[in-house]
Design a protein around this motif. Structure first.
Motif, PDB file in Angstrom:
ATOM      1  N   MET A  45       0.804  -1.218   0.000  1.00 58.72           N
ATOM      2  CA  MET A  45       0.000   0.000   0.000  1.00 58.72           C
ATOM      3  C   MET A  45       0.845   1.280   0.000  1.00 58.72           C
ATOM      4  N   GLY A  46       2.156   1.156  -0.125  1.00 53.79           N
ATOM      5  CA  GLY A  46       3.006   2.326  -0.287  1.00 53.79           C
ATOM      6  C   GLY A  46       3.543   2.930   0.989  1.00 53.79           C
ATOM      7  N   LEU A  47       3.197   2.363   2.153  1.00 51.36           N
ATOM      8  CA  LEU A  47       3.652   2.957   3.409  1.00 51.36           C
ATOM      9  C   LEU A  47       5.162   2.828   3.572  1.00 51.36           C
ATOM     10  N   ILE A  48       5.723   1.698   3.182  1.00 53.00           N
ATOM     11  CA  ILE A  48       7.170   1.520   3.266  1.00 53.00           C
ATOM     12  C   ILE A  48       7.878   2.442   2.278  1.00 53.00           C
ATOM     13  N   GLU A  49       7.348   2.540   1.080  1.00 52.73           N
ATOM     14  CA  GLU A  49       7.948   3.430   0.075  1.00 52.73           C
ATOM     15  C   GLU A  49       7.963   4.875   0.571  1.00 52.73           C
ATOM     16  N   SER A  50       6.959   5.277   1.346  1.00 54.50           N
ATOM     17  CA  SER A  50       6.882   6.655   1.831  1.00 54.50           C
ATOM     18  C   SER A  50       8.033   7.014   2.768  1.00 54.50           C
ATOM     19  N   VAL A  51       8.659   6.003   3.377  1.00 51.94           N
ATOM     20  CA  VAL A  51       9.781   6.264   4.294  1.00 51.94           C
ATOM     21  C   VAL A  51      11.074   5.659   3.764  1.00 51.94           C
ATOM     22  N   ARG A  52      11.128   5.418   2.469  1.00 51.33           N
ATOM     23  CA  ARG A  52      12.304   4.789   1.876  1.00 51.33           C
ATOM     24  C   ARG A  52      13.586   5.533   2.252  1.00 51.33           C
ATOM     25  N   TRP A  53      13.576   6.850   2.157  1.00 49.34           N
ATOM     26  CA  TRP A  53      14.814   7.603   2.406  1.00 49.34           C
ATOM     27  C   TRP A  53      15.266   7.485   3.848  1.00 49.34           C
ATOM     28  N   LEU A  54      14.328   7.333   4.770  1.00 54.22           N
ATOM     29  CA  LEU A  54      14.682   7.175   6.178  1.00 54.22           C
ATOM     30  C   LEU A  54      15.266   5.789   6.449  1.00 54.22           C
ATOM     31  N   VAL A  55      14.802   4.797   5.699  1.00 58.47           N
ATOM     32  CA  VAL A  55      15.330   3.443   5.842  1.00 58.47           C
ATOM     33  C   VAL A  55      16.677   3.316   5.157  1.00 58.47           C
ATOM     34  N   GLU A  56      16.773   3.809   3.931  1.00 60.47           N
ATOM     35  CA  GLU A  56      18.019   3.683   3.179  1.00 60.47           C
ATOM     36  C   GLU A  56      19.162   4.477   3.804  1.00 60.47           C
ATOM     37  N   SER A  57      18.826   5.556   4.514  1.00 61.82           N
ATOM     38  CA  SER A  57      19.876   6.357   5.167  1.00 61.82           C
ATOM     39  C   SER A  57      20.286   5.779   6.512  1.00 61.82           C
ATOM     40  N   GLY A  58      19.670   4.673   6.931  1.00 58.21           N
ATOM     41  CA  GLY A  58      20.053   4.017   8.174  1.00 58.21           C
ATOM     42  C   GLY A  58      19.436   4.616   9.413  1.00 58.21           C
ATOM     43  N   LYS A  59      18.403   5.438   9.251  1.00 55.51           N
ATOM     44  CA  LYS A  59      17.743   6.022  10.425  1.00 55.51           C
ATOM     45  C   LYS A  59      16.801   5.021  11.093  1.00 55.51           C
ATOM     46  N   TYR A  60      16.161   4.186  10.287  1.00 50.71           N
ATOM     47  CA  TYR A  60      15.179   3.254  10.817  1.00 50.71           C
ATOM     48  C   TYR A  60      15.325   1.879  10.181  1.00 50.71           C
ATOM     49  N   LYS A  61      14.952   0.871  10.946  1.00 45.78           N
ATOM     50  CA  LYS A  61      14.771  -0.489  10.457  1.00 45.78           C
ATOM     51  C   LYS A  61      13.339  -0.877  10.807  1.00 45.78           C
ATOM     52  N   ILE A  62      12.563  -1.275   9.816  1.00 47.36           N
ATOM     53  CA  ILE A  62      11.124  -1.470  10.014  1.00 47.36           C
ATOM     54  C   ILE A  62      10.773  -2.951   9.930  1.00 47.36           C
ATOM     55  N   TYR A  63      10.113  -3.427  10.973  1.00 50.75           N
ATOM     56  CA  TYR A  63       9.681  -4.820  11.077  1.00 50.75           C
ATOM     57  C   TYR A  63       8.165  -4.863  10.873  1.00 50.75           C
ATOM     58  N   LEU A 222      -3.746   9.302   3.326  1.00 56.38           N
ATOM     59  CA  LEU A 222      -3.488  10.047   4.560  1.00 56.38           C
ATOM     60  C   LEU A 222      -2.303   9.462   5.313  1.00 56.38           C
ATOM     61  N   TRP A 223      -2.285   8.156   5.503  1.00 58.75           N
ATOM     62  CA  TRP A 223      -1.238   7.516   6.304  1.00 58.75           C
ATOM     63  C   TRP A 223       0.125   7.583   5.619  1.00 58.75           C
ATOM     64  N   ASN A 224       0.109   7.533   4.280  1.00 58.29           N
ATOM     65  CA  ASN A 224       1.372   7.633   3.550  1.00 58.29           C
ATOM     66  C   ASN A 224       1.986   9.035   3.641  1.00 58.29           C
ATOM     67  N   LYS A 225       1.177  10.020   3.973  1.00 58.97           N
ATOM     68  CA  LYS A 225       1.703  11.360   4.245  1.00 58.97           C
ATOM     69  C   LYS A 225       2.160  11.476   5.702  1.00 58.97           C
ATOM     70  N   MET A 226       1.397  10.882   6.592  1.00 63.08           N
ATOM     71  CA  MET A 226       1.693  10.997   8.022  1.00 63.08           C
ATOM     72  C   MET A 226       2.997  10.298   8.404  1.00 63.08           C
ATOM     73  N   TYR A 230       5.978  11.858  10.690  1.00 66.81           N
ATOM     74  CA  TYR A 230       6.153  11.514  12.100  1.00 66.81           C
ATOM     75  C   TYR A 230       7.544  10.926  12.365  1.00 66.81           C
ATOM     76  N   LEU A 231       7.994  10.008  11.514  1.00 67.29           N
ATOM     77  CA  LEU A 231       9.294   9.394  11.747  1.00 67.29           C
ATOM     78  C   LEU A 231      10.422  10.418  11.628  1.00 67.29           C
ATOM     79  N   SER A 232      10.288  11.352  10.715  1.00 70.23           N
ATOM     80  CA  SER A 232      11.361  12.348  10.538  1.00 70.23           C
ATOM     81  C   SER A 232      11.440  13.303  11.729  1.00 70.23           C
TER      82      SER A 232
END
Length: 237
Positions: A45-63, A222-226, A230-232
């Protein structure tokens, strides 16, 4: 973006639980799916893609973890008492098995939890039940009263899994370390649920951010914007 498909055997559930894990390092976020959703829903549903840059930069690991909603809260084939008992086993799986594993793997003392819609309930219920394990809670369009799923059945097990019941009687200092976001919107079907939970937290002196967005529906756009917003704002502060 690194992606792993994992089958985690749970002794409490006596079965394998499937997960997708995104990223190879970063602060861990345990992400729950929406109603009867699977572990791959957030990706689809695109939620992971919405935070791709935060994951790829090593800020977050999402389970992204599976739930057992079909055999607990949504298990209409079961008596209500057994629906609650099954959820308690799921909570034990999280508390005693999965979250300790994540903490060890990421070398942290506490994790973040997040979810949209019914996933927001899962995130909030776990965080409020086990504040010693959670530093960040992100609930997007969550609802926090589970009694409507149980056909009038009520006991102590329901009480301690129903945040609108047990949180008014909690001691606010237990949550002083936790960054809490309740995200909703003017057109969200769960707006009143978030207003109610915010009031409970305020009455207990528990700091949180109630974010009410304008003219957005209870849905993935909405959630893909939120989520990236929030994580940033959290670990990156």
């Amino acid at each position: 973006m690194e992606e792993q498909h994992i089958k985690y055997y749970s002794h409490h559930l006596d079965k394998e639980v499937e997960m997708l894990v995104f990223g190879n390092w970063g602060y861990p976020i345990l992400l729950f799916p929406t109603t009867l959703g699977r572990y791959y829903q957030a990706k689809d549903m695109g939620l992971i893609e919405s935070v791709r840059w935060l994951v790829e930069s090593g800020k977050y690991k999402i389970y992204c973890v599976d739930t057992i909603d079909a055999d607990s809260w949504y298990g209409k084939h079961l008596n209500p008492e057994y629906r609650v008992l099954n959820h308690i086993q799921y909570d034990k799986f999280l508390k005693n098995e999965l979250v300790p594993h994540i903490k060890h793997e990421c070398n942290v003392g506490k994790i973040g939890v997040a979810g949209c819609s019914f996933g927001g309930f899962h995130a909030a219920n776990f965080a409020f039940r086990h504040p010693e394990m959670v530093a960040y809670l992100v609930s997007m369009s969550g609802a926090f009263d589970i009694r409507g799923f149980l056909d009038g059945f009520y006991d102590d097990a329901v009480y301690f899994n129903n945040p609108v019941d047990f949180m008014p009687n909690e001691q606010g200092w237990r949550f002083g370390h936790m960054k809490i976001v309740l995200g909703t919107s003017d057109w969200d079907i769960c707006l009143n649920s978030n207003l109610r939970m915010s009031g409970i937290l305020n009455n207990n002196g528990i700091e949180h951010w109630l974010d009410i967005r304008g003219w957005e529906k209870h849905d993935w756009p909405l959630w893909n914007k939120m989520f990236p917003d929030y994580l940033s704002r959290m670990v990156l502060q």
